[in-house]
Design an enzyme around this catalytic site. Structure first.
Site, PDB file in Angstrom:
ATOM      1  NE  ARG A 178      -2.935  -1.520   2.176  1.00  0.00           N
ATOM      2  CZ  ARG A 178      -2.207  -0.435   2.115  1.00  0.00           C
ATOM      3  NH1 ARG A 178      -2.076   0.646   1.225  1.00  0.00           N
ATOM      4  NH2 ARG A 178      -0.764  -0.788   2.558  1.00  0.00           N
ATOM      5  NE  ARG A 184       8.460   2.733   6.159  1.00  0.00           N
ATOM      6  CZ  ARG A 184       7.461   2.450   5.416  1.00  0.00           C
ATOM      7  NH1 ARG A 184       7.271   3.337   4.378  1.00  0.00           N
ATOM      8  NH2 ARG A 184       6.424   1.538   5.770  1.00  0.00           N
ATOM      9  NE  ARG A 205       4.651   3.453   8.387  1.00  0.00           N
ATOM     10  CZ  ARG A 205       4.241   3.275   6.925  1.00  0.00           C
ATOM     11  NH1 ARG A 205       4.716   4.052   6.322  1.00  0.00           N
ATOM     12  NH2 ARG A 205       3.437   2.123   6.873  1.00  0.00           N
ATOM     13  NE  ARG A 238       2.814  -2.834   6.815  1.00  0.00           N
ATOM     14  CZ  ARG A 238       3.895  -2.044   7.038  1.00  0.00           C
ATOM     15  NH1 ARG A 238       4.646  -2.070   7.965  1.00  0.00           N
ATOM     16  NH2 ARG A 238       4.259  -1.277   5.988  1.00  0.00           N
TER      17      ARG A 238
HETATM   18  P1  B4P Z   1       7.107   2.218   0.381  1.00  0.00           P
HETATM   19  O1  B4P Z   1       6.639   0.866  -0.370  1.00  0.00           O
HETATM   20  O2  B4P Z   1       7.042   3.288  -0.372  1.00  0.00           O
HETATM   21  O3  B4P Z   1       6.115   2.209   1.721  1.00  0.00           O
HETATM   22  P2  B4P Z   1       4.631   2.794   1.798  1.00  0.00           P
HETATM   23  O4  B4P Z   1       4.119   3.520   0.660  1.00  0.00           O
HETATM   24  O5  B4P Z   1       4.658   3.503   3.093  1.00  0.00           O
HETATM   25  O6  B4P Z   1       3.681   1.299   1.940  1.00  0.00           O
HETATM   26  P3  B4P Z   1       2.978   0.510   2.821  1.00  0.00           P
HETATM   27  O7  B4P Z   1       2.172  -0.375   2.131  1.00  0.00           O
HETATM   28  O8  B4P Z   1       3.953   0.081   3.807  1.00  0.00           O
HETATM   29  O9  B4P Z   1       1.980   1.580   3.768  1.00  0.00           O
HETATM   30  P4  B4P Z   1       0.841   2.577   3.654  1.00  0.00           P
HETATM   31  O10 B4P Z   1       0.962   3.695   4.310  1.00  0.00           O
HETATM   32  O11 B4P Z   1       0.187   2.373   2.412  1.00  0.00           O
HETATM   33  O12 B4P Z   1       8.624   2.007   0.904  1.00  0.00           O
HETATM   34  C1  B4P Z   1       8.914   1.637   2.201  1.00  0.00           C
HETATM   35  C2  B4P Z   1      10.535   1.562   2.196  1.00  0.00           C
HETATM   36  O13 B4P Z   1      11.233   1.168   1.400  1.00  0.00           O
HETATM   37  C3  B4P Z   1      10.692   3.033   2.553  1.00  0.00           C
HETATM   38  O14 B4P Z   1      11.461   3.401   3.761  1.00  0.00           O
HETATM   39  C4  B4P Z   1      11.806   3.392   1.229  1.00  0.00           C
HETATM   40  O15 B4P Z   1      12.639   4.494   1.503  1.00  0.00           O
HETATM   41  C5  B4P Z   1      12.328   2.079   0.758  1.00  0.00           C
HETATM   42  N1  B4P Z   1      12.396   2.046  -0.710  1.00  0.00           N
HETATM   43  C6  B4P Z   1      11.557   2.376  -1.525  1.00  0.00           C
HETATM   44  N2  B4P Z   1      12.128   1.795  -2.625  1.00  0.00           N
HETATM   45  C7  B4P Z   1      13.482   1.313  -2.517  1.00  0.00           C
HETATM   46  C8  B4P Z   1      14.247   0.697  -3.297  1.00  0.00           C
HETATM   47  N3  B4P Z   1      14.149   0.744  -4.601  1.00  0.00           N
HETATM   48  N4  B4P Z   1      15.259   0.081  -2.623  1.00  0.00           N
HETATM   49  C9  B4P Z   1      15.674   0.361  -1.207  1.00  0.00           C
HETATM   50  N5  B4P Z   1      14.542   0.741  -0.533  1.00  0.00           N
HETATM   51  C10 B4P Z   1      13.648   1.410  -1.083  1.00  0.00           C
HETATM   52  O16 B4P Z   1      -0.302   1.776   4.568  1.00  0.00           O
HETATM   53  C11 B4P Z   1       0.062   1.535   5.972  1.00  0.00           C
HETATM   54  C12 B4P Z   1      -1.344   0.976   6.658  1.00  0.00           C
HETATM   55  O17 B4P Z   1      -2.474   1.941   6.520  1.00  0.00           O
HETATM   56  C13 B4P Z   1      -1.713  -0.370   6.211  1.00  0.00           C
HETATM   57  O18 B4P Z   1      -1.159  -1.487   6.607  1.00  0.00           O
HETATM   58  C14 B4P Z   1      -3.357  -0.234   6.576  1.00  0.00           C
HETATM   59  O19 B4P Z   1      -3.559  -0.633   8.033  1.00  0.00           O
HETATM   60  C15 B4P Z   1      -3.561   1.130   6.533  1.00  0.00           C
HETATM   61  N6  B4P Z   1      -4.290   1.649   5.246  1.00  0.00           N
HETATM   62  C16 B4P Z   1      -3.462   2.263   4.023  1.00  0.00           C
HETATM   63  N7  B4P Z   1      -4.439   2.312   3.099  1.00  0.00           N
HETATM   64  C17 B4P Z   1      -5.471   1.486   3.195  1.00  0.00           C
HETATM   65  C18 B4P Z   1      -6.722   1.175   2.528  1.00  0.00           C
HETATM   66  N8  B4P Z   1      -6.759   1.495   1.297  1.00  0.00           N
HETATM   67  N9  B4P Z   1      -7.436   0.178   2.907  1.00  0.00           N
HETATM   68  C19 B4P Z   1      -7.335  -0.064   4.244  1.00  0.00           C
HETATM   69  N10 B4P Z   1      -6.298   0.448   4.960  1.00  0.00           N
HETATM   70  C20 B4P Z   1      -5.365   1.079   4.712  1.00  0.00           C
END
Ligand code: B4P
Length: 191
Positions: A89, A128, A134, A145
């Site tokens: 990231r 979501r 969440r 974000r």
């Molecule tokens: P996703 O986009 O799949 O959500 P995500 O993987 O959880 O991504 P996000 O970036 O938010 O969170 P992460 O856990 O990596 O889907 C979102 C929603 O959309 C879902 O409800 C899904 O059902 C829906 N959806 C998907 N496709 C769809 C479609 N085609 N049509 C309609 N709906 C759809 O990170 C969370 C936090 O963790 C970050 O903010 C940060 O604080 C920390 N973090 C994680 N990785 C890090 C890293 N490498 N470095 C530093 N901090 C980090």
């Protein structure tokens, strides 16, 4: 071996599409978001420190997530490949991943960047938040974000473009439609 970085802004469908990719290709799924949420659920010290940052929409320090990924790769010596979801990231994380893979004679074969309109991202994450509760899926945190993504994370695309593995995929439409586009790109790389 096939190692993929699945990239995109918050709500672009990384977690959703990773689930489908691992089912089809048998890869090991490494999501830094999921690992951090597991730490929070287990009330570890790391989890408690991460929760504050995550609830504000800020990134967890690079050295923390790099260490987590290193450990997970080490734990899966027989993996046919990995899907990195939500990592790297920052450019620093991208350099660190390159280095820790090179040390094991491994590399990233493909970086898939999911492209989704800002308004759609917000709608998906608010939905979501309503469905799953969440704590970082509220409007104020979502907007932060997305801006953290634009400032700190989007430059990671240049890194992989220079490595010659960057591919953009339209992330608008149904989950199955998007998955079909992703499979097409993966198949091009595998052949
Ligand atoms: P996703 O986009 O799949 O959500 P995500 O993987 O959880 O991504 P996000 O970036 O938010 O969170 P992460 O856990 O990596 O889907 C979102 C929603 O959309 C879902 O409800 C899904 O059902 C829906 N959806 C998907 N496709 C769809 C479609 N085609 N049509 C309609 N709906 C759809 O990170 C969370 C936090 O963790 C970050 O903010 C940060 O604080 C920390 N973090 C994680 N990785 C890090 C890293 N490498 N470095 C530093 N901090 C980090």
């Amino acid at each position: 071996m096939l190692n993929i970085v699945l990239f995109g802004p918050p709500g672009s469908g990384k977690g959703t599409q990773s689930g489908k990719i691992i089912k089809k290709y048998g890869l090991v799924h490494l999501s830094t978001g999921d690992i951090l949420r597991a730490e929070i659920a287990n009330k570890t010290r790391l989890g408690m420190e991460a929760k504050k940052l995550m609830d504000e929409g800020e990134l967890v320090p690079d050295e923390v997530v790099i260490g987590m990924i290193d450990k997970k790769i080490e734990e899966n010596p027989d993996a046919p490949g990995f899907i990195f979801d939500g990592f790297p990231r920052t450019k620093e994380q991208a350099y660190a991943l390159k280095k820790l893979l090179a040390g094991r004679d491994m590399k990233i074969h493909l970086m898939i960047s999911l492209e989704v309109d800002r308004q759609e991202l917000i709608q998906r994450l608010l939905k979501r938040g309503k469905d799953q509760g969440r704590s970082d899926d509220n409007l104020e945190t979502i907007e932060n974000r997305i801006s953290v993504y634009e400032k700190q994370t989007a430059p990671v695309m240049d890194f992989y473009a220079r490595e010659g593995v960057f591919r953009a995929v339209d992330g608008m439409g149904s989950i199955d439609e998007i998955f079909e586009r992703i499979v097409k790109v993966i198949e091009e790389v595998r052949t």
